[in-house]
Design an enzyme around this catalytic site. Structure first.
Site, PDB file in Angstrom:
ATOM      1  CG  ASP A  37       6.125 -13.775  -1.735  1.00  0.00           C
ATOM      2  OD1 ASP A  37       7.241 -13.944  -1.228  1.00  0.00           O
ATOM      3  OD2 ASP A  37       5.199 -14.606  -1.633  1.00  0.00           O
ATOM      4  CD  GLU A 226      11.804 -19.455  -3.284  1.00  0.00           C
ATOM      5  OE1 GLU A 226      11.162 -20.458  -3.638  1.00  0.00           O
ATOM      6  OE2 GLU A 226      11.839 -19.068  -2.101  1.00  0.00           O
TER       7      GLU A 226
END
Length: 595
Positions: A37, A226
């Protein structure tokens, strides 16, 4: 095996010189190992430095911050979550998918900075928005998500990030955006099982108060929209998402609008980045962030696994990769596909190193001797918060050693999911190389009671790890009926379920009263070996176990390697029941496999 390419990245090969810029090649991943991420920025006023943050889940210290001057060489300069009191609830998370998810790193010039080095750096502030996740709670339970913002005026200063400012949002993957008028927005992902879609609101960074939440775009229909990031370019707001779930179907999608709240027009070539449905070695490419370099060229970072399309062997988990992006005025961005060796925009022809910061470069070897009056290196980490006074550096009588005080819980804990705040004595570093050798000298002379156990582990989560330890057990010699304890070498593991353990008698050349070297080696890209031998006669090292990388490939994190000390839950035992000294911590990178 001519199809396997190795990228040997040894820090000693770096040299400074006259810097020129040219189109050039580089090697992915730029942050190998457990660095998912990613969120990266370029800050010209900080001497043209790039900064990256990545997820840490249950690890502490959390949110590693890396810096680079040339996009090739990345140095750990700090951890944004560096004090247990910043997030005390991290000690009690349940499940290996809990903890810190998807930090977004941003820099804002002209913030109310108190930086004393403003003559050297611009007056501005670094910000992180992120979520502490309790992934065991129901999807419609908003206490599952603890969203907060932290900031610092100087990311090179240890412990400089502020205490969290929490804000209410029933979702995750929050990201900050400053509009041209200075208004700050926060964008996040609502739990897709409850309310599919992306949410945006204004936010007061001092108080955490938010305005009404808007739903600008729900993505292209892929699983789990997301990881949203907002950008403004050429009078358009661009909203970039991750979709498809962080596995084989992972992808990056994008839409744009002239109004921040929409409506948004999807890019005609969505997904803009993905390796799904290909035979590429780099898979699960997604959750991207965009930034410009010193010349104004665009780049993207994303997460990826080096797993190949069969998605079986990827013990280092989701890593940070870099890819060039062509983004002409008024047009949609065009991302280059991710691969091991990539031709990119202008990069310096010679390395430019980061002079500040106390941590190592991500591809550096370790040789740690824990001298007196030193502190734990920045890249050594714990699984959840450490219990106080568990790790002692060079205490009297054990100079140049790290002393570990045992925990009642072992690395599996009681259920493979949590410790209920009791802690585990385990300190580690990320595996950052496909091939490596890790060695550690252990003094096990303080073992006294049944199941006293000290060793080394290759650890993914509490439900996925393999350990080689020195353990006290009752004598197994049928001629010995005294019930006395004796040291044994034990190899055991967990891989979603218990793996049969093997117990070996001590060979004659080993003594519990003399230092013993324990070793974990990734001797090819699919297997680990576990060995032990006397410290002063390492030619006598003997292999006691083998584990497959496939047995350590699961979930959101990546493999860690380091020592543990435990009483294995023995009835009546307590934390700190015995101490063990370890030293000569060595991690030797031996190659990256990139195809």
């Amino acid at each position: 095996m001519t199809e396997i390419l190795f990228a040997f990245m040894l820090l000693g090969s770096l040299a400074l010189g006259n810097v020129t810029h040219q189109n050039s090649t580089y090697t992915d991943p730029i942050l190998p190992g457990f660095h998912p991420d990613p969120s990266c920025i370029f800050v010209p006023s900080w001497d043209n430095t790039y900064f990256c943050a990545s997820s840490s889940f249950n690890v502490f210290p959390g949110i590693p911050i890396h810096a680079s001057k040339d996009l090739r060489n990345w140095k750990l300069i700090g951890n944004a979550i560096s004090r247990p009191e910043m997030l005390p609830r991290l000690a009690t998370t349940i499940k290996d998918t809990s903890g810190i998810w998807a930090p977004t790193l941003r820099y804002r010039e002209g913030s109310d900075s108190t930086n004393e080095n403003e003559s050297d750096h611009g007056k501005g502030r670094f910000w992180i928005s992120t979520t502490l996740v309790f992934d065991n709670l129901a999807a419609d339970d908003e206490s599952r998500w603890d969203n907060f913002v932290i900031c610092t005026d100087d990311p090179f200063e240890p412990d400089s990030w502020t205490d969290p400012v929490h804000f209410d949002f029933g979702g995750y993957d929050t990201s900050l955006f400053w509009d041209d008028d200075g208004q700050v927005y926060v964008t996040g992902s609502h739990e897709y099982k409850v309310w599919p879609g992306i949410q945006t609101a204004t936010i007061n960074l001092e108080t955490g108060e938010t305005g009404p939440w808007e739903n600008p775009w729900n993505g292209t229909g892929g699983l789990a929209p997301e990881g949203p990031h907002l950008y403004k370019k050429d009078d358009h707001y661009y909203l970039m998402l991750a979709e498809g779930g962080t596995g084989e179907g992972h992808m990056v999608t994008m839409a744009r609008s002239r109004d921040i709240n929409g409506p948004y027009e999807p890019a005609p070539h969505n997904p803009v980045l993905s390796n799904a449905n290909t035979t590429a070695f780099f898979q699960a490419v997604g959750h991207a962030d965009l930034f410009q370099n010193v010349h104004g060229s665009w780049w993207a970072v994303a997460l990826s696994t080096r797993s190949g399309p069969d998605f079986k062997n990827y013990p280092m988990g989701r890593e940070t990769v870099l890819t060039p992006v062509q983004w002409e005025k008024g047009e949609w961005p065009i991302f280059q596909n991710v691969s091991g060796i990539t031709s990119g925009w202008e990069l310096p022809s010679e390395p430019i190193l980061v002079s500040d910061g106390e941590g190592p470069y991500v591809d550096s070897p370790d040789h740690l001797t824990f001298p007196p009056n030193s502190t734990l290196p920045l890249h050594l980490i714990h699984w959840r918060l450490p219990t106080p006074d568990t790790y002692l550096i060079s205490p009297p009588g054990n100079e140049n050693s790290l002393v570990l005080r045992s925990s009642v819980l072992n690395l599996t804990s009681t259920n493979g999911l949590s410790t209920s705040g009791k802690g585990q004595t385990f300190i580690s570093r990320r595996q950052t190389d496909s091939l490596f050798t890790y060695q550690l000298d252990i003094n096990a002379s303080n073992l006294r009671n049944k199941e006293d156990d000290v060793g080394v582990s290759i650890f993914l989560t509490e439900a996925y790890h393999f350990d080689l330890g020195i353990v006290l057990l009752p004598q197994t010699d049928k001629n010995d009926t005294s019930g006395e304890l004796a040291p044994y070498v034990r190899f055991r593991g967990m891989s979603g379920y218990s793996v049969p353990e093997t117990v070996f008698p001590f060979p004659q050349y080993l003594s519990i009263d003399s230092p013993i070297t324990l070793e974990i080696k990734a001797f090819n890209w699919t297997h680990y070996s576990f060995a032990a031998g006397p410290r002063d006669a390492r030619h006598l090292m003997q292999t006691y176990g083998i584990a497959r990388g496939e047995q350590l490939s699961a979930g959101f994190t990546g493999t860690l390697v380091g020592p543990y000390a435990t009483t294995n839950g023995r009835e009546g035992s307590q934390n700190g029941e015995f101490e063990v000294a370890v030293g000569n911590w060595t991690y030797l990178p031996q190659g990256q496999i990139i195809n």
